[in-house]
Write a protein that holds these residues in place. Structure first.
Motif, PDB file in Angstrom:
ATOM      1  N   ASN A 254      38.783  43.957  33.615  1.00 55.22           N
ATOM      2  CA  ASN A 254      40.057  44.025  33.576  1.00 55.22           C
ATOM      3  C   ASN A 254      40.524  44.595  34.684  1.00 55.22           C
ATOM      4  O   ASN A 254      40.574  45.704  35.017  1.00 55.22           O
ATOM      5  CB  ASN A 254      40.844  44.708  32.199  1.00 55.22           C
ATOM      6  CG  ASN A 254      42.190  44.842  32.089  1.00 55.22           C
ATOM      7  OD1 ASN A 254      43.032  43.993  32.790  1.00 55.22           O
ATOM      8  ND2 ASN A 254      42.751  45.615  31.186  1.00 55.22           N
ATOM      9  N   GLN A 259      42.520  39.362  33.551  1.00 50.45           N
ATOM     10  CA  GLN A 259      41.268  39.187  33.250  1.00 50.45           C
ATOM     11  C   GLN A 259      40.511  38.601  34.096  1.00 50.45           C
ATOM     12  O   GLN A 259      40.484  37.490  34.111  1.00 50.45           O
ATOM     13  CB  GLN A 259      41.136  38.988  31.661  1.00 50.45           C
ATOM     14  CG  GLN A 259      41.786  39.704  30.748  1.00 50.45           C
ATOM     15  CD  GLN A 259      41.155  41.137  30.165  1.00 50.45           C
ATOM     16  OE1 GLN A 259      40.188  41.202  30.428  1.00 50.45           O
ATOM     17  NE2 GLN A 259      41.986  41.766  29.380  1.00 50.45           N
ATOM     18  N   ASN A 425      46.615  35.229  30.239  1.00 51.36           N
ATOM     19  CA  ASN A 425      45.154  35.118  30.372  1.00 51.36           C
ATOM     20  C   ASN A 425      44.453  34.215  29.471  1.00 51.36           C
ATOM     21  O   ASN A 425      43.583  33.667  29.543  1.00 51.36           O
ATOM     22  CB  ASN A 425      44.562  36.662  29.985  1.00 51.36           C
ATOM     23  CG  ASN A 425      44.682  37.579  30.912  1.00 51.36           C
ATOM     24  OD1 ASN A 425      44.204  37.379  32.145  1.00 51.36           O
ATOM     25  ND2 ASN A 425      45.161  38.850  30.810  1.00 51.36           N
ATOM     26  N   LYS A 601      32.555  42.489  27.961  1.00 54.69           N
ATOM     27  CA  LYS A 601      33.856  42.848  28.849  1.00 54.69           C
ATOM     28  C   LYS A 601      33.169  44.108  29.225  1.00 54.69           C
ATOM     29  O   LYS A 601      32.882  45.026  28.433  1.00 54.69           O
ATOM     30  CB  LYS A 601      34.972  43.074  27.702  1.00 54.69           C
ATOM     31  CG  LYS A 601      36.110  43.517  28.393  1.00 54.69           C
ATOM     32  CD  LYS A 601      37.453  43.357  27.508  1.00 54.69           C
ATOM     33  CE  LYS A 601      38.724  43.983  28.396  1.00 54.69           C
ATOM     34  NZ  LYS A 601      39.910  43.975  27.433  1.00 54.69           N
TER      35      LYS A 601
END
Length: 1281
Positions: A254, A259, A425, A601
């Motif tokens: 992020n 993103q 995103n 992530k």
């Protein structure tokens, strides 16, 4: 600013190498008008850019909480020069930095990455010059490729943005919008350009472009003295992000507001693709794309032009991706600034890029350049001279164009029926998924193009001696394609491609070739005889004129240009996919959807960037990776491996070296393909003494350390040169002759070449002169060319099997069935009658009863005549072959003998070898052309002589039981022993593809080689791939999707039966793995037991691959284990030990002293449901049977007649099959004894192989397969009754 030298190592696979801020010299910002007057600069746009600040990771020292900085103007001594002109170095000014910035350490402590030249970087970041604008301009991005002196590339992404120039070093005075300055805001309405450049070892073009876009949103709202801090924080974030390992796991970070996705490469051999591969297809017509690819394949001097600096690099990189796995070997500079144009004068091949403004200048000044205008899609030549660039092969070009036109290149058409996404995103993710699918299609399409161009190169390679016969390859190319191949064959790129082929590298090209090869090509891979066009191929040539023209030999194509090229479909002007029947299967892109991908992530990075925050970030990464690992089942081993890899990297940065090594050790059990051997070795070498001691107390790490530290240091590199075949210039003894014949590609089998040597040296000194070899080689190739030119009428082809080939055609002769030519295929002889072409069958080789060469009297002449008597016809066939009679007599008898041997031994390889013999006979007679030529050729009548000298009929029992024989060593120079066989049933798993769901036979040869046969057709399913490099001892199937292989090198290799890849290894044993046994669970995962020669027995969970049990068998020497009655039976040489599942001894059986001799040991044993133990001892021709009720009782001894030694045994139904070496007609042969387990008698004695029987396996209790030793190297399939 540049950060200080680190006190701990940089992230091994971090994204960031360097981040720099570039712009006008700082003194020019004091007042552009005064500066211009003082320096005599009349035009503010002529300012020279320079590096203002440099940021190099890591940004935090372990002991300190505050980052250090240094003035980048003092970095000159650490700079490496790249593509630039010589010029003065900038003056070093110590201690001067950005106002408000802290003073840092001595600049000598700063390490600038190799390949980054800070003196040339400003030119590349401002390739069009630094132009001061009178009004704000849009931000823009372009891309760089930087190459160091060793040829290693790094990649740069440059974002240019404009800021209004104002006094007092403050661009905004607290105001956040340019509009606040008014129309005349700034210093006389001046907007100064700046550039932020990110350099990475990875070509993350899209991802880094997105990152810089996010950074610019912050830079536009900050004050001057805050710029460096923002860039430093940005660089620090990137420096902490690792590059994902090859595979299905992509990383997401992020960057606010976006993103950012950092994709991984598909596999270790593939390039990292983070750009839109369809860009060239939008800029150029498909025909032009092919022209550019031809320029690249022929290594021309190529220059791209565009008014967009970004497109220069992106389009050039797309073409590099199109070439994969071929690689551009020359200079690659996709962006040249105006000061670098003299690079275009280089005499060697290169690919460079220039702005469109320089087109006319370059076109006039330079010679021999290919000029490619991206903006209008045109290709021209400098100085209007023609450069010799051939066309790409016609059929490959047509197929490629059709496939391009079937692509959907516009995302807007995909979105037309969808609602607009309100989440930026989410919209970007949708676009990214579409692009990934399109990229996959384009990669498959270009790969298919390369395979269609170079597929047949492999037919002209000799792998043993690393020879490519370029001359013969060129002869097989169509006349119109020869110029293309001549130029390509001389390139560095093609030479590297040949190296990969000769090394049998299983890269993208090899995989596509295997995936798209025809059934005929798969079968040809098993043939020993030279290839000839089949009847099916002849028929297809007749039905397709262009195809016939393309494939026909050069000598038959004087009028190639007269052949009409089929009209291509029009360009897809409507932007819709073309659905045309003309394209057929060849025009459609191979339907290979992209592999599914997963994302991880990356946690947020907290600021200020001090050591505690970095450690907190690492801790968050480890926690999330551990959570991801815990949520996955062992079946997701590929994804697990990527998480282990990333966690190992992060733990390394935390300083948790032992934890990192444990994670890397886990890669052996999940996916060894991504194991970072060099990184692990560096980590082991950096362990402190206490850490090393602790590691050596952990069994997993002890093995890892010993493997890493015992790796051979700088082993001499194998000679991988590619030799072009050349005719010999000196006399040759036998060994040299063998090598030369193998290099020529005529025949590989060493024993056949020995017979050929005898034939060519009959009555002469045992050496061959260069002229004789040249004559023989030319005779062989002329016969090969004539066979390619054979064209049969359709009425004749209808009488033949589609797999038949015409190997020999006589001259026109008179026969008792008319005048015509006698034709020989692998199956029959027939007469091709003249006048009205027709077919008259003479005989199949199976039906021949007698062949004679006689003299027929005609008037006063005696004419040599061949007579063939067949079983199905009373009339004897007679042909007045005259001078050809003796040769045809030899050839027909050899084929007849080969056919008989093939029928008797159920082995079609005899026919293939007989064909090789008769073609060699033909070449020998043509070479010698002397009265003794026929006698010389008779030295090659191997099967005919075998039939006459040793008329040994196959025993009836053997013939009735034997079903078929296959040869895993086909195409090798000599047979190889069969060490282990394993049969696996088909349709075991819904995940398995239909074409791969057939039953398979796994065959282990020497040096870790495994060949897989399709057991439904006995054709090769997977050509040889390596499982380690040592002898393989045992194989079992576990969990219906794994084949476990135990090796002499103490490793258990696990092969995935779906992907046919070996990417898992179990390294817990310390000695040779000698036995494997599987205990299938009803619900729980199977348990696999393995034993090694040092007496260790391990129990494995077949799903998780974790060791669930371990024990040692006293005495060691374990050679086999079996499961029976809930216990493990372990063979330890002179005893068989029975233990429970925990390793506790229950019983022990020792060889009884009444029949034991010194050194005797158990060779093998089997356990029967009838509570019997069958065993054999080394050196004894007897089988011993114990009752499991009382092992103390003496065994029953069953003597095997004419047996010398027993090698192996298996149980099948209520039978025991014993593989042995025994006497047959005074010679040692491989025998199989089939014994009734109830009556304990020998039911059958089978004469199995010419060499010992080394291994046996059962196929669903319906068939038994036996493998022979190295003298024969074949596999026999036997029917079980």
């Amino acid at each position: 600013m540049a950060e200080a030298a680190p006190h701990h190592p940089a992230l091994p696979s971090g994204l960031l190498e360097l981040c720099a801020l570039l712009g006008a010299p700082r003194d020019s910002l004091r007042g552009p008008e005064q500066v211009a007057q003082r320096k005599g600069v009349k035009d503010l746009s002529s300012l020279d850019p320079e590096v203002l600040s440099v940021f190099v990771p890591p940004f935090v020292m372990k002991e300190d909480s505050q980052p250090a900085a240094v003035n980048c103007m003092t970095l000159a001594k650490n700079r490496k020069r790249s593509f630039r002109k010589k010029r003065e170095r900038p003056r070093v000014e110590l201690g001067k930095g950005v106002p408000g910035g802290p003073r840092g350490p001595d600049p000598e402590d700063v390490n600038i990455p190799n390949g980054v030249d800070l003196l040339a970087l400003p030119q590349l970041c401002f390739p069009g010059g630094l132009c001061v604008a009178s009004e704000p301009r849009e931000d823009c991005v372009h891309f760089l490729v930087l190459t160091d002196v060793c040829g290693n590339r790094t990649y740069g992404v440059v974002a240019q943005y404009y800021r209004p120039l104002h006094d007092e070093y403050c661009f905004y005075n607290g105001k956040t919008h340019w509009e606040a300055l008014g129309p005349g805001g700034g210093a006389a309405g001046c907007f100064m350009p700046f550039a932020v450049c990110v350099v990475s070892r990875f070509p993350y073009y899209n991802a880094l472009k997105d990152c810089l876009s996010c950074l610019l949103t912050h830079l536009k709202f900050c004050k001057d003295f805050e710029v460096d801090n923002h860039i430093k924080d940005f660089a620090a974030k990137l420096s902490l992000i690792p590059s994902p390992p090859p595979g299905p796991l992509h990383l997401i970070f992020n960057m606010k507001p976006l993103q950012i996705v950092f994709p991984s490469r598909a596999d270790p051999e593939s390039p990292l693709i983070d750009l839109d591969l369809h860009l060239p297809l939008l800029c150029f017509r498909p025909e032009k794309v092919l022209q550019i690819l031809t320029c690249l394949l022929t290594e021309q001097r190529i220059v791209f032009f565009s008014s967009s600096w970004a497109l220069l690099t992106l389009v050039a990189e797309c073409f590099m991706a199109y070439l994969h796995p071929l690689q551009w070997q020359h200079t690659f500079v996709p962006i040249l600034s105006g000061q670098m144009l003299d690079f275009l004068m280089a005499p060697t091949s290169f690919l460079m890029g220039c702005h469109l403004d320089h087109f006319e200048e370059v076109s006039k000044e330079a010679d021999g350049l290919i000029l490619i205008n991206i903006d209008n899609g045109n290709i021209t030549y400098s100085n209007d001279e023609e450069v010799d660039v051939p066309d790409i092969p016609l059929l490959a070009a047509q197929t490629f164009i059709q496939r391009v036109q079937s692509l959907q290149l516009h995302h807007e058409l995909e979105l037309a029926h969808l609602c607009t996404s309100t989440d930026v995103n989410e919209g970007r993710a949708s676009r990214r998924a579409w692009q990934q699918r399109l990229n996959c299609q384009i990669q498959q399409m270009t790969l298919q193009l390369l395979v269609s161009i170079f597929r047949e190169v492999k037919n002209h390679l000799n792998y043993e001696h690393r020879v490519f016969n370029s001359e013969e390859f060129l002869k097989t190319r169509a006349l119109g394609d020869q110029q293309f191949y001549k130029q390509v064959l001389d390139t560095y790129m093609f030479h590297a491609f040949l190296k990969a082929r000769l090394s049998r590298r299983m890269d993208a090209f090899a995989q596509m070739d295997l995936h798209t090869q025809s059934e005929e090509d798969r079968i040809n891979g098993m043939l020993l005889s030279p290839r000839r066009p089949t009847i099916e191929k002849m028929a297809s040539r007749k039905s397709s004129t262009p195809h016939a023209a393309h494939r026909r030999m050069v000598v038959s194509m004087p009028n190639l240009q007269d052949i009409a090229v089929p009209e291509l479909p029009p360009r897809n002007a409507s932007l819709r996919k073309i659905q045309t029947t003309e394209c057929g299967s060849s025009g459609a892109v191979l339907d290979m959807p992209p592999k599914s991908t997963h994302t991880f992530k990356i946690p947020e990075i907290h600021f200020p960037l001090v050591a505690q925050c970095v450690q907190a970030f690492y801790a968050d990464c480890v926690a999330q990776l551990s959570k991801a690992i815990g949520s996955l089942t062992p079946e997701n081993s590929v994804l697990l491996a990527r998480y282990f890899y990333l966690r190992g990297l992060v733990r390394l940065m935390q300083g948790q070296l032992l934890g990192a090594l444990l994670d890397f050790q886990s890669l052996y059990k999940t996916d060894v393909c991504v194991f970072p051997a060099d990184l692990v070795q560096m980590t082991v070498e950096s362990l402190s003494a206490p850490e090393r001691t602790q590691a050596e107390r952990t069994p997993e790490l002890l093995r890892l350390i010993s493997e890493v530290m015992d790796r051979p240091a700088d082993a001499p590199k194998a000679d991988d040169r590619v030799k072009n075949f050349e005719l010999p210039k000196k006399h040759m003894q036998l060994d040299d002759f063998v090598k030369r014949v193998q290099e020529s590609g005529i025949v590989k089998d060493t024993s056949v070449i020995h017979r050929l040597f005898e034939a060519l040296t009959v009555g002469h000194q045992k050496q061959i002169d260069p002229e004789t070899f040249k004559d023989f080689y030319n005779c062989w190739k002329e016969a090969e060319a004539e066979a390619q030119e054979v064209s049969l009428p359709l009425s004749v082809m209808e009488q033949l099997d589609k797999s038949e080939c015409v190997y020999k055609l006589s001259r026109s002769v008179k026969t008792n069935r008319g005048v015509g030519k006698i034709a020989m295929t692998q199956k029959r002889l027939f007469l091709l009658t003249e006048g009205r072409p027709g077919y008259a069958e003479i005989s199949t080789f199976r039906n021949i009863e007698d062949v004679r060469s006689t003299m027929a009297t005609f008037l006063l002449l005696r004419i040599p005549t061949l007579k063939i008597k067949t079983a199905s016809k009373k009339e004897v066939f007679e042909a007045n072959l005259k001078t050809e009679c003796d040769l045809w007599h030899l050839m027909v008898k050899e084929m007849w003998a080969g056919r008989k041997l093939a029928d008797d031994h159920k082995d079609p390889q005899y026919v293939q070898q007989a064909l090789t013999h008769i073609l060699l006979m033909d070449a020998v007679v043509g070479t010698l052309q002397s009265p003794g030529a026929i006698y010389a050729a008779s030295k090659l009548s191997y099967f005919d002589r075998m039939k006459n000298e040793m008329p040994m009929a196959v025993p009836k029992t053997t013939s009735e039981t034997l079903k078929h024989k296959i040869n895993p060593s086909a195409g090798e120079t000599a047979p190889r022993a069969i060490d282990v066989l394993l049969y696996t049933p088909g349709h075991l798993d819904p995940a398995e593809k239909v074409e791969d769901a057939h039953p398979k036979l796994w065959c282990a040869l020497n040096e870790g080689k495994v060949i897989v046969f399709d057991a439904s057709s006995w054709t090769i399913h997977q050509h040889c791939f390596r499982v380690g490099a040592s002898k393989l001892n045992c194989m079992v199937m576990a969990e219906q999707s794994q084949v476990w292989v135990g090796s002499e090198d103490s490793v258990i290799y696990i092969i995935n039966v779906h992907s046919m890849s070996c990417n898992k290894q179990l390294t817990d044993h310390r000695a040779s793995v000698t036995g494997l046994a599987v205990q299938d669970g009803l619900q729980a995962p199977s348990t696999v037991y393995s034993c090694s020669a040092d007496g260790t027995v391990l129990a494995w969970n077949a799903s998780s691959l974790q060791v669930t049990g371990r024990f040692e068998v006293r005495g060691g020497g374990l050679s086999a284990i079996r499961l029976h009655g809930g216990r493990l039976w372990c063979c330890t040489g002179d005893s068989i030990l029975v233990v429970n599942m925990n390793g506790y001894p229950c019983q022990e059986l020792k060889i009884n002293g009444r029949f034991k001799e010194t050194g005797t040991s158990f060779r093998g044993f089997q356990l029967m449901p009838e509570e019997q133990l069958w065993a054999a001892c080394a050196g004894y021709p007897d089988v011993y049977v114990w009752s499991l009720q009382d092992l103390a009782q003496p065994p029953q001894r069953i003597h095997l007649e004419d047996c010398s030694e027993i090698n192996c045994m298996i149980k099948v139904k209520k039978q025991i099959w014993v593989g042995a070496t025994g006497l047959s007609q005074g010679q040692l042969k491989g025998k199989i004894y089939v014994m009734d387990a109830e009556r304990r008698t020998v039911e059958k004695e089978l004469l199995a192989h010419a060499d010992t029987v080394k291994t046996l396996c059962s196929a669903e209790d319906r068939y038994v397969l036996s493998g022979a030793g190295r003298e024969e190297g074949k596999i026999a399939i036997w029917k079980v009754e």
